[in-house]
Design a protein around this motif. Structure first.
Motif, PDB file in Angstrom:
ATOM      1  N   GLU A 116      42.076  36.452  51.415  1.00 41.12           N
ATOM      2  CA  GLU A 116      41.717  37.260  50.251  1.00 41.12           C
ATOM      3  C   GLU A 116      40.299  37.796  50.385  1.00 41.12           C
ATOM      4  N   GLU A 117      39.384  36.950  50.863  1.00 36.64           N
ATOM      5  CA  GLU A 117      37.999  37.404  51.065  1.00 36.64           C
ATOM      6  C   GLU A 117      37.939  38.480  52.141  1.00 36.64           C
ATOM      7  N   ILE A 129      36.013  32.578  56.251  1.00 35.12           N
ATOM      8  CA  ILE A 129      36.432  33.284  55.042  1.00 35.12           C
ATOM      9  C   ILE A 129      37.948  33.157  54.903  1.00 35.12           C
ATOM     10  N   THR A 130      38.451  33.395  53.701  1.00 36.62           N
ATOM     11  CA  THR A 130      39.892  33.343  53.457  1.00 36.62           C
ATOM     12  C   THR A 130      40.501  34.729  53.648  1.00 36.62           C
ATOM     13  N   HIS A 135      38.625  42.067  51.015  1.00 36.12           N
ATOM     14  CA  HIS A 135      37.614  42.749  50.188  1.00 36.12           C
ATOM     15  C   HIS A 135      36.196  42.576  50.736  1.00 36.12           C
ATOM     16  N   HIS A 136      36.092  42.138  51.981  1.00 36.73           N
ATOM     17  CA  HIS A 136      34.779  41.862  52.564  1.00 36.73           C
ATOM     18  C   HIS A 136      33.968  43.154  52.725  1.00 36.73           C
TER      19      HIS A 136
END
Length: 252
Positions: free
Chosen positions: A153-154, A150-151, A157-158
């Motif tokens: 940013e991800e 995942i990044t 908000h995961h």
């Protein structure tokens, strides 16, 4: 050293499961501890309180002139003792079964920081116009991020960002991460629960820490920013500034 702390239940939760303590400076060393309990209402706040009390007790006998290695060992042993105590209480009382807590504990001398932690409560060092994270989250999302699944940013908000891979009190034994870092006069150590780090980004935190306000104002400002961003968790912040306490008129 100058110190400030604040904890807030937040805007959503009905119980504050966070605990924090800053011990009076002794032999030129400041000890600070944050614990963020989990396990629901009573169990979460009991876990964090037990951890704080046990670590405080274990570190209270730190001798004058303790070497860097002795301080690192002291933190590790104190957190391991707290783990055993929380696990014992959880095993003996049905209503507390499964409780646990994060913990981040620091020993600060004028030239050296030693930080131990378990979970996703964090320690940062503000120095040279930068904010450096000293701890590494023991979380599912952090592992996904490190492996490139995942990044950043991800990760922010995961949906499973609160899932911990390591916590204090949930198993008979636990691995404690202990790091050391040098610091100089004017630097600030920021310790916090994820109620701050999930709501206020590092750029904002650094902006607050670099302001000309008092340390008490800075700790209030950080908590207020977390609340303004939603306050969906308990928020706890501890600040230790590497300056003589006498200069501020407040004993650290």
């Amino acid at each position: 050293m100058r110190t400030a702390e604040r904890t807030d239940v937040g805007r959503i939760r009905s119980v504050n499961e966070d605990r924090a303590v800053i011990l009076p400076e002794k032999y030129g060393t400041v000890i600070a501890i944050i614990a963020d309990g989990m396990g629901g209402h009573q169990a979460g706040d009991i876990a964090s309180q037990l951890a704080i009390e046990k670590i405080r007790e274990e570190l209270s006998g730190l001798p004058e002139g303790a070497t860097l290695e002795e301080r690192k060992v002291a933190i590790r042993l104190a957190v391991e003792a707290a783990n055993a105590e929380v696990y014992r209480q959880a095993s003996q009382r049905e209503q507390l079964r499964g409780m646990g807590t994060t913990v981040v504990v620091s020993l600060a001398t004028p030239d050296q920081l030693v930080v131990g932690h378990i979970g996703d409560s964090r320690a940062y060092l503000a120095a040279d116009s930068r904010l450096v994270q000293l701890t590494e989250d023991h979380s599912l999302v952090n592992e996904l991020l490190k492996s490139g699944q995942i990044t950043r940013e991800e990760a922010d908000h995961h949906p499973r960002r609160n899932v911990l891979l390591r916590a204090l009190g949930t198993d008979t034994e636990v691995q404690v991460d202990v790091v050391e870092h040098s610091w100089t006069e004017g630097d600030i150590l920021l310790m916090c629960s994820d109620g701050l780090s999930n709501m206020v980004n590092e750029e904002e935190c650094l902006e607050v820490l670099q302001s000309e306000h008092s340390l008490e104002h800075k700790v209030d400002e950080l908590v207020e920013r977390a609340l303004s961003a939603g306050g969906d968790d308990n928020v706890t912040v501890v600040l230790i500034e590497n300056r003589p306490a006498e200069a501020s008129g407040k004993e650290g």
